[in-house]
Each structure stands twice: as structure tokens, then as C-alpha cells.
Design a protein around this motif. Structure first.
Motif, PDB file in Angstrom:
ATOM      1  N   MET A   1     -34.427 -14.560 -40.860  1.00 61.20           N
ATOM      2  CA  MET A   1     -35.223 -14.502 -39.650  1.00 61.20           C
ATOM      3  C   MET A   1     -34.427 -15.104 -38.488  1.00 61.20           C
ATOM      4  O   MET A   1     -33.846 -16.181 -38.607  1.00 61.20           O
TER       5      MET A   1
ATOM      6  N   GLN B   1     -37.330 -15.519 -33.423  1.00 58.69           N
ATOM      7  CA  GLN B   1     -38.501 -15.155 -34.212  1.00 58.69           C
ATOM      8  C   GLN B   1     -39.102 -16.383 -34.902  1.00 58.69           C
ATOM      9  O   GLN B   1     -40.321 -16.536 -34.968  1.00 58.69           O
ATOM     10  N   GLN B   2     -38.202 -17.241 -35.394  1.00 54.33           N
ATOM     11  CA  GLN B   2     -38.662 -18.463 -36.054  1.00 54.33           C
ATOM     12  C   GLN B   2     -39.426 -19.348 -35.075  1.00 54.33           C
ATOM     13  O   GLN B   2     -40.491 -19.894 -35.396  1.00 54.33           O
TER      14      GLN B   2
END
Length: 242
Positions: free
Chosen positions: A1, A5-6
Motif C-alpha cells: 500500500m 493511501q496508508q
């Protein structure tokens, strides 16, 4: 990821944890049924709302949300978490050694306040502890202060026989004057005040600037109004004994 996005999923989990805590502290007290009873239908509605929040946070965890790293070495030593787990463990033992494990599991006959509610509370604490952004606590305390003020106004009015939401439709006038009886009284919202008022006063006393002191002071004043009209059955009993 990817890192962006994290961060996005972590922010989503943090916002969800904040909403969960606000719902527990601020929505539940406004969803009361009559004087001191919480109807099963309304209880089920609240329980379902909180369960959806919890499942959402579990889903966030499943798709990659991660709890913020502790800021110091002692941050992970949460004595309260161990206390909650210990309480859940003793509840588990007492449930399966009771005369009716099924009734004890679901809390049948007691507004479903059995083992499942204990486990749900433990899981909810874990979720909020894991994902709540501490910077959002000021917002939570602000909403809690508003809820406290609303409850104070509604039930002070009830003392004067003004029932805006029908909370006291089936009770005697004398019972309405006992709403804020947090000593020796079973009233649900009276118990809510015993939890909420210390938080509101703490926020007022620890205000970092004048503006915060003013708005928290206003909310604290509603709490002082509630305390001014306290009528305790325990104190009345003590006086009678004299």
C-alpha cells in the motif's frame, strides 16, 4: 500500500473512532426513554448504531489501517486496557458458571446487559484507543459539553412541569424533581451527569486560551445549574434517619 493511501485510511479510521466516541458519549444520553428506563427498542437502536461503528473500524483494520505509533516508550503500557480485559475475562467465567449461561450471555431480562455487551464495550475501547487522534479530543469534549447543556436545560424545565420531549409523560411531578439525584438514584441521565460533568469542568479548568475558557465556561455553567438543583434520595433518607 502506498504511503498516501496508508495515510488516507489511517485518517478515515481516526475520524471514525472520533465519531464512535461522540456517539457513545453524546448520542446515547439523548436517546433515553421516560424517567429512568431505557426501553428495549431504543436500547437495541443504540446498540446497533455502536455495533456498526465498531464493524466499520474492524473493516478499516482489515483493509490496512494501522494504529498511530506511540510517542514514547510508556505509551503502550495501557493499564486501563488490561483492566478492561480482566473484567471481560471475569465476566466470561461468571457467565458460563451461572445458572443460565444463555440468559447471562445476552443479558435477557436486563436490557441485554450481559456478556455480549461487556465484550462489545471492550472491543469498542480497543477501537477508540487504537485509532482516536488525540487532536480530536477537544472536539469530543465540545460536543459532550453541548449534550450536557441540552440535558440540563430539558430536565431543569421538567422540574417546573415543562416537558418538551415527553420524557416524563408517565411520571409524577415529584419524580421530575429527582432527575439530578446522582446519589442513591437510579436515573440513567443522572448517572450520565456524574461522568460528563467532571470532563466538562476539567476542560474548562485546563483551557489554553481565553476563547476556549469562555465557551467551556458557558458549558460548565449549565453543569453548575444542574448541581444547584440536586435532590438526592440518599440525602433525604439520611435526614429522615436523624
Amino acid at each position: 500500500m502506498r504511503s498516501d493511501q496508508q495515510q488516507a485510511i489511517n485518517r478515515l479510521a481516526g475520524t471514525s473512532a472520533t465519531a464512535f466516541l461522540c456517539a457513545v458519549l453524546c448520542v446515547y444520553p439523548l436517546y433515553i426513554d421516560k424517567f429512568s428506563n431505557l426501553g428495549v427498542t431504543k436500547f437495541t437502536g443504540c446498540f446497533t448504531l455502536f455495533l456498526l461503528f465498531l464493524l466499520w473500524l474492524v473493516a478499516c483494520t482489515a483493509i490496512g489501517a494501522r494504529a498511530p505509533r506511540p510517542r514514547n516508550a510508556n505509551a503502550g503500557r495501557d493499564v486501563t486496557l488490561w483492566g478492561v480485559l480482566a473484567f471481560a475475562g471475569t465476566s466470561l467465567i461468571s457467565t458460563f458458571t451461572s445458572l443460565s449461561p444463555t440468559a447471562s450471555t445476552w443479558g435477557l431480562g436486563g436490557y441485554y446487559g450481559g456478556l455480549m455487551l461487556v465484550l462489545f464495550t471492550a472491543a469498542g475501547y480497543w477501537a477508540v484507543r487504537s485509532y482516536l487522534d488525540l487532536e480530536n479530543l477537544d472536539f469530543v469534549f465540545w460536543v459532550l459539553g453541548i449534550t450536557t447543556s441540552i440535558v440540563a436545560v430539558l430536565y431543569v424545565l421538567n422540574i417546573f412541569n415543562i416537558d418538551l420531549i415527553g420524557a416524563y409523560a408517565d411520571t409524577a411531578v415529584v419524580e421530575r424533581a429527582q432527575f439530578f439525584s446522582t446519589l442513591g438514584q437510579k436515573d440513567f441521565n443522572g448517572c450520565f451527569f456524574s461522568v460528563a460533568l467532571p470532563i466538562v469542568f476539567y476542560q474548562f479548568l485546563n483551557a489554553k486560551d481565553t476563547r476556549t475558557a469562555v465557551w467551556t465556561g458557558i458549558l460548565a455553567a449549565f453543569g453548575a445549574l444542574a448541581l444547584a438543583v440536586v435532590d438526592s434520595e440518599a440525602l433525604a433518607w439520611a435526614s429522615a434517619r436523624r
